[in-house]
Motif scaffolding. Sequence first.
Motif, PDB file in Angstrom:
ATOM      1  N   ALA A   2       1.060  -1.265   0.154  1.00 36.26           N
ATOM      2  CA  ALA A   2      -0.245  -0.301   0.290  1.00 36.26           C
ATOM      3  C   ALA A   2       1.038   1.040  -0.036  1.00 36.26           C
ATOM      4  O   ALA A   2       1.528   1.172   0.810  1.00 36.26           O
ATOM      5  CB  ALA A   2      -0.623  -0.040   1.190  1.00 36.26           C
ATOM      6  N   GLU A  66     -12.937   0.561  -3.310  1.00 35.32           N
ATOM      7  CA  GLU A  66     -12.118   1.346  -3.826  1.00 35.32           C
ATOM      8  C   GLU A  66     -13.172   2.798  -4.011  1.00 35.32           C
ATOM      9  O   GLU A  66     -13.902   2.976  -4.019  1.00 35.32           O
ATOM     10  CB  GLU A  66     -11.394   1.545  -5.247  1.00 35.32           C
ATOM     11  CG  GLU A  66     -10.971  -0.229  -5.372  1.00 35.32           C
ATOM     12  CD  GLU A  66     -10.562  -0.687  -6.090  1.00 35.32           C
ATOM     13  OE1 GLU A  66     -10.936   0.277  -7.347  1.00 35.32           O
ATOM     14  OE2 GLU A  66      -9.976  -1.188  -6.603  1.00 35.32           O
ATOM     15  N   SER A  79      -8.218   3.544  -1.371  1.00 31.97           N
ATOM     16  CA  SER A  79      -8.510   2.079  -0.733  1.00 31.97           C
ATOM     17  C   SER A  79      -9.450   1.975   0.325  1.00 31.97           C
ATOM     18  O   SER A  79      -8.914   2.664   1.456  1.00 31.97           O
ATOM     19  CB  SER A  79      -7.472   1.035  -1.275  1.00 31.97           C
ATOM     20  OG  SER A  79      -7.420   1.124  -2.236  1.00 31.97           O
ATOM     21  N   ARG A 125      -3.653   5.301  -3.671  1.00 33.21           N
ATOM     22  CA  ARG A 125      -3.806   3.569  -4.152  1.00 33.21           C
ATOM     23  C   ARG A 125      -3.288   5.004  -5.413  1.00 33.21           C
ATOM     24  O   ARG A 125      -3.561   5.562  -5.923  1.00 33.21           O
ATOM     25  CB  ARG A 125      -5.608   3.613  -5.457  1.00 33.21           C
ATOM     26  CG  ARG A 125      -6.349   2.111  -4.343  1.00 33.21           C
ATOM     27  CD  ARG A 125      -6.875   2.347  -5.048  1.00 33.21           C
ATOM     28  NE  ARG A 125      -8.256   2.620  -5.498  1.00 33.21           N
ATOM     29  CZ  ARG A 125      -8.976   3.024  -6.380  1.00 33.21           C
ATOM     30  NH1 ARG A 125      -8.187   2.802  -7.864  1.00 33.21           N
ATOM     31  NH2 ARG A 125      -9.761   4.304  -6.433  1.00 33.21           N
TER      32      ARG A 125
END
Length: 125
Positions: A2, A66, A79, A125
């Motif tokens: 991430a 998302e 996210s 993201r």
Amino acid sequence: MAKAWTDDELDRVGSAEELVIASVRHDGALSKQRTIWVVRVGDGIYVRSVYGPVSHWFRTTRTRQEGHIRAGGVDKDVSFLDADHDINGQVDSAYRSKYGPYAAEIIKAITSPEASSTTMPLVPR
């Protein structure tokens, strides 16, 4: 792995009064935007539904997990993760501290067990 928020993004989103959020639907399009409260805890940005898991905007975050947010001049795809509920006490404190001047009923609602069950960290993201 991430992506992380930058320090500038954490400061800007964390200090914004409100956050505009939209979820990605099944077809890939964004849902209707909603304006919600947002808090920063450490290096994380957190949101939750004041009405708990029955809220339409929260339920739409569960579809693809998302979406897109705008707050404090930050415009970002994110996210929606499931929070480790050990963080809820810190998130409650952040909501009380940031939004304390609002009516006690609103603060009580956003820190209720129902609202806490919807705590989500937003991850770029």
